[in-house]
Design an enzyme around this catalytic site. Structure first.
Site, PDB file in Angstrom:
ATOM      1  N   SER A   1     -12.021   2.946 -15.515  1.00  0.00           N
ATOM      2  CA  SER A   1     -12.001   3.439 -14.145  1.00  0.00           C
ATOM      3  C   SER A   1     -13.044   4.543 -13.919  1.00  0.00           C
ATOM      4  O   SER A   1     -14.186   4.424 -14.354  1.00  0.00           O
ATOM      5  CB  SER A   1     -10.585   3.905 -13.803  1.00  0.00           C
ATOM      6  OG  SER A   1     -10.404   4.039 -12.413  1.00  0.00           O
TER       7      SER A   1
ATOM      8  N   ASP B   1      -8.471  -2.953 -12.452  1.00  0.00           N
ATOM      9  CA  ASP B   1      -8.607  -1.673 -13.141  1.00  0.00           C
ATOM     10  C   ASP B   1      -8.238  -1.776 -14.637  1.00  0.00           C
ATOM     11  O   ASP B   1      -7.147  -2.220 -14.985  1.00  0.00           O
ATOM     12  CB  ASP B   1      -7.673  -0.676 -12.451  1.00  0.00           C
ATOM     13  CG  ASP B   1      -7.750   0.731 -13.003  1.00  0.00           C
ATOM     14  OD1 ASP B   1      -8.456   0.951 -13.991  1.00  0.00           O
ATOM     15  OD2 ASP B   1      -7.089   1.607 -12.426  1.00  0.00           O
TER      16      ASP B   1
END
Length: 288
Positions: free
Chosen positions: A37, A157
């Protein structure tokens, strides 16, 4: 080798930015960097040695509607302006140094979550394109972002399946690691109504992700405990913000974000000798 492991956390990544800029100021470049991320997105500017670039982006564009706004969701199915952040900024406004990325002789790994299998996968810097598809994928929170397509597969993610990829770093041959967390000491992730709702919404399209969402708090807390154990054993250095300077995921106040950035910088400087010692020990071990 010694590894650098960076957690995500959206705007909490400003702490990581401070850490990375301090490492650059003290001419410390890790030969192995892994994260998910916002953490690994920030690390791309670290390996290209563009000191201050991440902060400049936030200072100039955090409150620009092209960067973050509801209107982006209607245009791109993402509250963050993906094309603005990963194309217009690096290729026009605050240019990214692609040549420096090529010159980096270490390994740079971004973790992503395969939406069909629910498993984590890692992509190195040689897989990066000029639209930063890999970074779009590792930052793509379910319900806030569209699924990102890469090599015929869909990804979300990386922090879903592997929030702090310390075990991957160790498995890749890094017995000692600098671990940058973006939550304060004592933080425990919990599951509530929003967790169950998210799992229910995602189950229809990607059933493999349902248990990942429901159990993410367990995996996260266990991994943090493991990191703390490594620190006690002298196998890791942990850097993480104090509760009083930490921020929410979508914080927009620039002075508040600046304080978090500066905290990351100062915390790193305070441990700079220890970090150097880690790297020197591993370099000597590799030569013997």
């Amino acid at each position: 080798m010694a590894g650098l492991v960076v957690e995500g956390g959206a705007m909490r990544g400003l702490y990581t930015d401070g850490v990375l800029d301090a490492l650059l100021d003290y001419k410390i470049m890790f030969p192995y960097v892994i994260g998910v991320s916002a953490g690994i997105s920030n690390a791309y500017s670290y390996v290209s040695k563009q000191r201050g670039r991440n902060w400049e982006i936030i200072e100039k564009y955090r409150n620009d509607k092209r960067y973050f706004s509801i209107r982006n969701y209607f245009k791109e199915k993402s509250i963050f302006g993906m094309n603005f952040i990963y194309d217009e900024i690096p290729n026009q406004l605050i240019p990214y140094d692609y040549q420096a990325l090529k010159a980096y002789q270490g390994k740079l790994l971004a973790g992503v979550t395969n939406v069909k299998t629910g498993k984590v996968e890692y992509f190195d810097q040689y897989s990066a394109d000029r639209q930063f598809t890999i970074l779009r994928a590792t930052c793509a929170l379910p319900l806030f972002f569209p699924v990102i397509q890469l090599n015929g597969n869909g990804y979300y993610d990386g922090g879903m399946a592997d929030p702090i990829p310390i075990r991957k770093s160790i498995a890749d041959g890094n017995p000692k690691n600098l671990i940058v967390l973006t939550r304060e000491v004592g933080y425990q992730k919990t599951a509530g109504k929003s967790t169950r709702l998210s799992a229910k919404l995602i189950r229809k399209k990607f059933p493999a992700l349902e248990p990942i969402v429901l159990n993410r708090h367990i995996a996260y807390n266990e991994t943090v405990a493991y990191c703390e154990q490594l620190e006690q054993e002298g196998k890791a250095i942990l850097l993480r913000p104090a509760a009083e300077v930490n921020v929410g995921r979508f914080e927009k106040d620039i002075p508040t974000l600046k304080r978090l950035y500066e905290a990351g910088y100062q915390d790193t400087v305070a441990k700079i000798d220890q970090i150097r010692e880690f790297l020197q020990e591993e370099t000597l071990s590799a030569k013997n």
